[in-house]
Design an enzyme around this catalytic site. Sequence first.
Site, PDB file in Angstrom:
ATOM      1  N   ARG A 111       0.898  -1.006   0.043  1.00  0.00           N
ATOM      2  CA  ARG A 111      -0.104  -0.094   0.007  1.00  0.00           C
ATOM      3  C   ARG A 111       0.862   1.328   0.051  1.00  0.00           C
ATOM      4  NH1 ARG A 111      -2.988   3.010   4.826  1.00  0.00           N
ATOM      5  NH2 ARG A 111      -4.206   4.488   3.405  1.00  0.00           N
ATOM      6  N   HIS A 131      -3.090  10.719   0.661  1.00  0.00           N
ATOM      7  CA  HIS A 131      -2.712  10.750   1.845  1.00  0.00           C
ATOM      8  C   HIS A 131      -2.130  12.014   2.412  1.00  0.00           C
ATOM      9  CE1 HIS A 131      -1.185   7.319   4.810  1.00  0.00           C
ATOM     10  NE2 HIS A 131      -0.770   8.206   5.329  1.00  0.00           N
ATOM     11  N   GLU A 134      -7.862   8.384   6.055  1.00  0.00           N
ATOM     12  CA  GLU A 134      -8.052   8.982   7.618  1.00  0.00           C
ATOM     13  C   GLU A 134      -8.540  10.498   7.221  1.00  0.00           C
ATOM     14  OE1 GLU A 134      -4.738   8.411   9.919  1.00  0.00           O
ATOM     15  OE2 GLU A 134      -5.011   6.416  10.214  1.00  0.00           O
ATOM     16  N   ASN A 163      -7.538   1.797   9.795  1.00  0.00           N
ATOM     17  CA  ASN A 163      -6.066   1.738  10.190  1.00  0.00           C
ATOM     18  C   ASN A 163      -6.324   1.498  11.661  1.00  0.00           C
ATOM     19  OD1 ASN A 163      -5.629   2.460   7.583  1.00  0.00           O
ATOM     20  ND2 ASN A 163      -5.129   4.568   8.024  1.00  0.00           N
ATOM     21  N   TYR A 186      -4.944   1.146  15.470  1.00  0.00           N
ATOM     22  CA  TYR A 186      -3.611   1.280  16.412  1.00  0.00           C
ATOM     23  C   TYR A 186      -4.107   0.892  17.813  1.00  0.00           C
ATOM     24  CZ  TYR A 186      -1.062   3.155  12.533  1.00  0.00           C
ATOM     25  OH  TYR A 186      -0.339   3.172  11.384  1.00  0.00           O
ATOM     26  N   GLU A 189      -3.723  -0.212   7.715  1.00  0.00           N
ATOM     27  CA  GLU A 189      -2.559   0.161   8.549  1.00  0.00           C
ATOM     28  C   GLU A 189      -2.535  -0.538   9.929  1.00  0.00           C
ATOM     29  OE1 GLU A 189      -1.528   4.349   9.322  1.00  0.00           O
ATOM     30  OE2 GLU A 189      -2.180   4.680   6.947  1.00  0.00           O
TER      31      GLU A 189
HETATM   32  C1  GBH Z   1      -1.712   6.932  10.520  1.00  0.00           C
HETATM   33  O1  GBH Z   1      -2.248   7.723  11.382  1.00  0.00           O
HETATM   34  C2  GBH Z   1      -1.064   7.795   9.478  1.00  0.00           C
HETATM   35  O2  GBH Z   1      -2.067   7.081   8.295  1.00  0.00           O
HETATM   36  C3  GBH Z   1       0.198   7.350   8.843  1.00  0.00           C
HETATM   37  O3  GBH Z   1       0.491   8.293   8.053  1.00  0.00           O
HETATM   38  C4  GBH Z   1       1.048   7.266  10.313  1.00  0.00           C
HETATM   39  O4  GBH Z   1       2.346   7.322   9.879  1.00  0.00           O
HETATM   40  C5  GBH Z   1       0.668   6.423  11.120  1.00  0.00           C
HETATM   41  O5  GBH Z   1      -0.868   6.188  11.379  1.00  0.00           O
HETATM   42  C6  GBH Z   1       1.385   6.261  12.472  1.00  0.00           C
HETATM   43  O6  GBH Z   1       0.935   7.160  13.309  1.00  0.00           O
HETATM   44  O7  GBH Z   1      -5.351   8.987  18.888  1.00  0.00           O
HETATM   45  O8  GBH Z   1      -6.814  10.776  20.101  1.00  0.00           O
HETATM   46  O9  GBH Z   1      -4.570  10.225  21.042  1.00  0.00           O
HETATM   47  C7  GBH Z   1      -2.158   7.846  12.600  1.00  0.00           C
HETATM   48  C8  GBH Z   1      -3.600   8.076  13.501  1.00  0.00           C
HETATM   49  C9  GBH Z   1      -4.602   9.545  14.946  1.00  0.00           C
HETATM   50  C10 GBH Z   1      -2.638   8.805  15.343  1.00  0.00           C
HETATM   51  C11 GBH Z   1      -4.483  10.336  16.008  1.00  0.00           C
HETATM   52  C12 GBH Z   1      -2.427   9.876  16.520  1.00  0.00           C
HETATM   53  C13 GBH Z   1      -3.677  11.219  18.199  1.00  0.00           C
HETATM   54  C14 GBH Z   1      -4.907  11.570  18.607  1.00  0.00           C
HETATM   55  N1  GBH Z   1      -3.502   9.018  14.311  1.00  0.00           N
HETATM   56  N2  GBH Z   1      -3.678  10.036  17.083  1.00  0.00           N
HETATM   57  S1  GBH Z   1      -5.471  10.162  19.676  1.00  0.00           S
END
Ligand code: GBH
Length: 506
Positions: free
Chosen positions: A112, A156, A201, A338, A340, A396
């Site tokens: 991707r 992106h 996103e 995505n 996390y 992701e």
């Molecule tokens: C993705 O976004 C991106 O698509 C990518 O480019 C990036 O490198 C990767 O993740 C790693 O960060 O979650 O309320 O604490 C990241 C998503 C959402 C992470 C907002 C940080 C901070 C606010 N992001 N989050 S919170």
Amino acid sequence: MAKDELSRRAMLGISAGGVALAGMARAASRGSAGKAGAGTFPKDFVWGVATASYQVEGAASEDGKGPSVWDVFCKKKGAIFDGNTGDVACDHYHRYKEDIALMKTLGAKGYRFSISWPRVLPNGIGASNPKGLDFYSRVLDELGKHGIEPLCTVFHWDYPQALYKKGGWLNRDSADWFAEYTSLLADKFSDRIKSWVTLNEPQCFIGQGLLDGTHAPGDKLNATGYLTAAHNAMRGHAKAVQVLRARAKDAKSTKVGYALSAQVTQPATDRPEDVEAARAAIFAVGNRSEWNNAWFADPVLLGKYPEDGVAVFGKDMPKFKPTDLDEMKQPLDYLGLNIYKAETYKRGADGKPEQVPLPPGYPRAGSDWQPITPGCMYWGPRFFSERYKLPLAITENGLATRDQVFLDGKVHDPQRIDFMHRYLAELSRAIKDGVPVTGYYTWSLLDNFEWADGYKQRFGLVYVDYENQKRVPKDSFDWYKKVIASNGRTLSERSALPITQVTPST
Ligand code: GBH
């Protein structure tokens, strides 16, 4: 402590020191404690890696590329950690062959990547840039040579500065600009690209970029402005879907999706009332921040704005054409998530969903915002597939760690291996329970430019020495290689702890 309070706490896994999350651990891994389902991944499951143009390419003003809002934002004092910029990044623009060779060694089935809009259209619309187009054409040919299936993210976050000057997403025409850009990509690349993501996103490039001002272009619009921009971005998405359906070389084999920053919840226990609480919380819009799912997913997937959100914004809701919502809902082939982390919910005393805070010192990634919560890979896909009834791709998932080269010359990243093992095991459990997941793209192949965090956060399976651009595959690279080669079977090795238990307490 009263006796029933004690037994309730025991059930939740709450120790004297606070929520040990062992209860969550049990809830989230019941039936598979210590063991991921072997053979649960479909035969054609796409094991992939992900990157994005501005984060890896560099060559910021080379070969006719126009500036993006990120090029401009990075030059603002204090905007980026240590004053870092994406000017050079991983120099992938010149080293793509080496990077694709790494993917080949890894055994990746899918890649991707995203296209830099101002690299192919320096002014965002109008005349295209042949050298920029040629770069992506060479990348696609190289991927083809190695049998790696491309998944192209159209946008992106590196928005053309020229269009930002015309109002950007606030301008109603921005949806058509995005459609024009997508047409160019369809015409040039749809012979080789069969899988697309329109927007990555929207919560981030609209919310962080135009509401919080922490990402490019760094604006702090009022609620109406922010919602207008979100509305136009989603209109743009829908027009892009139509463009791809109409112009892609082989429309029948073309798959189009949309990638959300999935804000996942998980239940504190496997009791039905807690599962219900997590399910209600995941699609709630309870405040004016961008950190929700439904505002950015319901219009494009269900054709309406969520009612709780409309109530939250009240008279600040922008005016738009009633037909917009019909147009915004275009049939999609899959939804990209995505994922996390998750927040944990239980049914509160008042019957409403109540967030269960993490205990002090709970394990976290190098990025402070990410606690290690493997259950997000089970509950996220499950809740999203229930609501939107689409196949899913994990577009992701990854972990930032404070990597370094060790005295033996290698980069040891046991945290990343443990993280991926747990998260993938939970994904396999979702698949076993019938959630349709077609692929998984690790964030990221390479350490890269982590937006406002600059080069501080390393997400790669491959370490990058930014001084000389040397790539060093980390231990996790070899570990993921085995996962891919076994189609996930290596994930079923027995573990001492339940998959979701990341604290030592029981
Ligand atoms: C993705 O976004 C991106 O698509 C990518 O480019 C990036 O490198 C990767 O993740 C790693 O960060 O979650 O309320 O604490 C990241 C998503 C959402 C992470 C907002 C940080 C901070 C606010 N992001 N989050 S919170």
